[in-house]
Every structure is written in structure tokens, then in C-alpha cells.
Write an enzyme that holds these catalytic residues in place. Sequence first.
Site, PDB file in Angstrom:
ATOM      1  N   LYS A 157       0.965  -1.211   0.166  1.00  0.00           N
ATOM      2  CA  LYS A 157       0.061  -0.129  -0.106  1.00  0.00           C
ATOM      3  C   LYS A 157       0.787   1.145  -0.113  1.00  0.00           C
ATOM      4  O   LYS A 157       1.552   1.579   0.993  1.00  0.00           O
ATOM      5  CB  LYS A 157      -0.922  -0.108   1.241  1.00  0.00           C
ATOM      6  N   GLU A 232      10.942   0.765  10.028  1.00  0.00           N
ATOM      7  CA  GLU A 232      11.888   1.823   9.623  1.00  0.00           C
ATOM      8  C   GLU A 232      11.210   3.005   9.974  1.00  0.00           C
ATOM      9  O   GLU A 232      10.218   3.527   9.018  1.00  0.00           O
ATOM     10  CB  GLU A 232      12.372   1.829   8.292  1.00  0.00           C
ATOM     11  N   CYS A 266      14.498  10.579   6.367  1.00  0.00           N
ATOM     12  CA  CYS A 266      14.248  10.107   7.782  1.00  0.00           C
ATOM     13  C   CYS A 266      16.111  10.160   8.279  1.00  0.00           C
ATOM     14  O   CYS A 266      16.020  10.437   9.574  1.00  0.00           O
ATOM     15  CB  CYS A 266      13.956   8.529   8.024  1.00  0.00           C
ATOM     16  N   GLU A 366      11.054  15.640  14.996  1.00  0.00           N
ATOM     17  CA  GLU A 366      11.964  15.427  13.437  1.00  0.00           C
ATOM     18  C   GLU A 366      11.093  16.890  12.714  1.00  0.00           C
ATOM     19  O   GLU A 366       9.908  16.908  12.777  1.00  0.00           O
ATOM     20  CB  GLU A 366      11.019  14.224  12.981  1.00  0.00           C
TER      21      GLU A 366
HETATM   22  C1  SIN Z   1      14.091   7.336   4.130  1.00  0.00           C
HETATM   23  O1  SIN Z   1      14.138   8.517   4.448  1.00  0.00           O
HETATM   24  O2  SIN Z   1      13.291   6.684   4.868  1.00  0.00           O
HETATM   25  C2  SIN Z   1      15.194   6.830   3.519  1.00  0.00           C
HETATM   26  C3  SIN Z   1      16.545   7.426   3.139  1.00  0.00           C
HETATM   27  C4  SIN Z   1      17.377   6.631   2.587  1.00  0.00           C
HETATM   28  O3  SIN Z   1      17.390   5.392   2.132  1.00  0.00           O
HETATM   29  O4  SIN Z   1      18.537   7.276   2.441  1.00  0.00           O
END
Ligand code: SIN
Length: 463
Positions: A157, A232, A266, A366
Site C-alpha cells: 500500500k 523503519e 528520515c 523531527e
Molecule cells: C528514508 O528517508 O526513509 C530513506 C532514506 C535513504 O534510504 O537514504
Amino acid sequence: MSDYIKVKNPATGQVIKEIRINSEEEIKEKLKKGHDCFKKWAKVNAHERSRLLRNWSRIIQENKTEIAEIITLENGKPLSESLGEVDYATSYIDWYAEEAKRIYGRTVPASSETKRIIVTKQPIGLVAAITPWNFPAAMMTRKAAPALAAGCPFIVKPAVETPITTIKLVELAHEAGIPVDVIQYVNGSGTKVGELFTSSEYVRKITFTGSTPIGKLLIKNSADTVKHVTMELGGHAPLIVCEDADLDFAVQQALLTKFRNAGQTCVCANRIIVHEKIAKTFSKEFAEAAQKLIVGNGLDKGTQIGPIINEKGYNKIINQINDAIEKGAEVLAGNQFIADREKGYFFVSPTVLANVKLNMNIMHEETFGPVAPIITFKSLEDAVEIANSTPYGLAAYFFTNNYKTGTYLSENLDFGIVGWNDGAPSGSHIPFGGMKESGIGREGGLEGIEPYLETKYLSIGNF
Ligand code: SIN
């Protein structure tokens, strides 16, 4: 939500496509199909699965420009970054096409002459993935490739902001010869589909990239059927610049990690922690370079910073900047905005804040935007304390040419990914993932296929 997702170009606010939302019955039906094809797919030999994955990768590369344009249209990132993302996406498929052939078992010396012990690996079953909008291609293949390589059917999804890339990738997988029930997609709200995925008896594993609160909910909801999970989740990466660092290099790498995808990753540096003796020089150089980055529509040549994905993300960024300024931060660059709430587009110029203090929200929340707060430190112990003072533990960076300083930092930073003089540590060959509330499990590299496998041990007696 209506029966259709209106996919918008975040650079203009215009609707680029309407995507039909799947009904509950359709999603359940697809989950059943995914489950029903499991035994057959698991029996396809590893070399054939590898061949099909290589086909998929090749066909994606043949359609690279079209896919990159789709990514830029629905995500907003500069076309050059989207082209890079397509390569990043296929690198996972290429890696796991090879790993498919290396799913080894082992024999264990028995404790008696009359026994033999064999350990084997077998695929876990149907895998359900929920993928984010910030890397709509790469985060999908990072999950699909190891699942398919291991012999698991896969259903995904995508984020409501970026479903078109996923639809295209799944269509190309079918064109490559991967059976239609072995890789499927569904569209709908995260809450609804998340509930259907986690409650389904057919799903054996949930893999998710996204926020920590949603990840926690998925983990909780997976408990009733004891599903495997790979999560993640969020990050709040520190980037430490030591007194002896190569300053120009640190500036260039900090720009790279902070402003990639307009700060919407992230692993983006969320806090820049600089030794007080070099803070002034570093901040000046960094702010001057940030100021030069070109903000605009990702399809326009030369654009380096695209739009913020949506109004919610934009509001969060503005609130963090305002909170920091109210508490005494100094603006060294940026703090300029081009936005139209009615039309629905939001741009933030690369913003650098100095005189940052630990009580500012940006030091804890964040950001997911192109804002770089700079805080100073006196001793390495202080730097580590600031860096680790977060529930997140995804990525951390530091810059030093002193091996003792580097060893101390690498051993004391509580993060799953650590870049020493390296602002771009991601790759299909490395185990990507976080500690603490940044997640469970690793994606990529040797470690990335393990979560799709069960270990079975056979004890043969009466020899
Ligand atoms: C992400 O922001 O979740 C992944 C970033 C990356 O794979 O470098």
C-alpha cells in the site's frame, strides 16, 4: 475519504491523477490471492526468482525517465534526484536478485552418533508493506526485492500522496514475468489498509517505513496474530563537526545530507552540533552555500530544493522555525516561503538557524524540511550527550580526521547508521535501520533478506 485519491503535484497543487480506492472486500480478496500463491512461488527455484528480479530491474531502467518524471510530479523532488532514486530503487532489486541464490542453510554437529542436524531457511509467507511518499520507488523495492527473492508474495500500500510510482513499478514487475498475484498493490487510507493488513490471518509479515507513532500502532496491531515486523521509523539525526574537521568537506557533506529531498528524509541531519571554536566559520560557510540552493518546481532545470509535500508538513516546519526564533535563534539564511494555501503548494527556502538551544522544539521534533539548526559544543562528551538525547536512533554523522575522536564517537553514538566523514551512507548493500524508537530490523545488505525467512531445524535420528 471519497472513492478516489486525488494525487496532486506538490509544486503546483494541481491534481495530476485520480486513483481508485480499493474496497475492503477487494483488499481481503487480494490478501487471499497473495496467500494462495505462496506455496507455488516459494517452490520456484532461486535462480529463476533471481532471473525474474533481474528482468524487473532491466525493465524499470528501460522506463527510467518516465518513472523519474512520475516521482517528481507526485513527490516534488528535483528530476535529477528522481533519476537517482530510480537507480537507487533498482540497486535493491539487483542486490536481492543475487542474494536469492545465497539463502544458505547449515549442518550442525550432533551431540550423538545416531543423529544428524540440518538447519534450513524458508520463506515466511505473504508480506504486506506500507511505503512512504518521500522515496516512492526506492522504499518499495527495498521491501519487495528481498521478499520476492526469499520466495514470499508481496502486497504493497503506497502513501496516498504518491501511489502512481508504485502502480507503475508493480505493472512493470508483471511485464517482467513475476506472476500477478505474487506482487500486488492496494490503494486506500493508511488507517483502513493498516487495520486490514494487521488483522489478516493471511499476512505473515508487516514491513513499514514511516512515522514512529504509526509504526507503534502497527506493531501493537500485529501482536494478535504474532506477525513479524520490520519498522523503519522516524529519525532526528545529529551531525557533529569537530574542531579538527576538514571544514569545506564538512560543509559540503552537511549540505548534502540536510537538503536532499528538501530535508524530507528520515536520515537528514536534524541537528548540527559544531565545536565552539569553529562554529562561526562553519556556520558562515554553510549558510552562504545554503542560500545559493535553487528552490522551485522539480521539473524545472536547475532546481535543487522542491516543495514540501503538503500543508501539514509545511505548518510543522513553520512552527519549528517560529518557536526557535521566539526562543532566541538567529536566522543566518532562508526563512522565506512561497506558499498558497488555497492552491495547495508550499515551498520553504533552505533555512539556517544559529544560537540554537536545547529547549527549542526543533531540537526534539523531527523536522522533515530544509531547516538546519546549529548548536555548539565544548567537549566531546557534551556532543555525545546532545546527540543521544533523543528517543530516535536512526542516523548520525560526524566529521573529524582524528582517529581517537572518531573511534570515541562511533562507539558512543546510539544510532543504527553512523557516517564518519560521510554524509551519504545509504545504499542497497548496507544494513539500513535504526535503534530505539527509530525501528526494528534492517533493510538492505546481507541482513535485509533475513526478516523474510524462517529458520527450520531438522533433527534426523536412528542412524
Ligand atoms: C528514508 O528517508 O526513509 C530513506 C532514506 C535513504 O534510504 O537514504
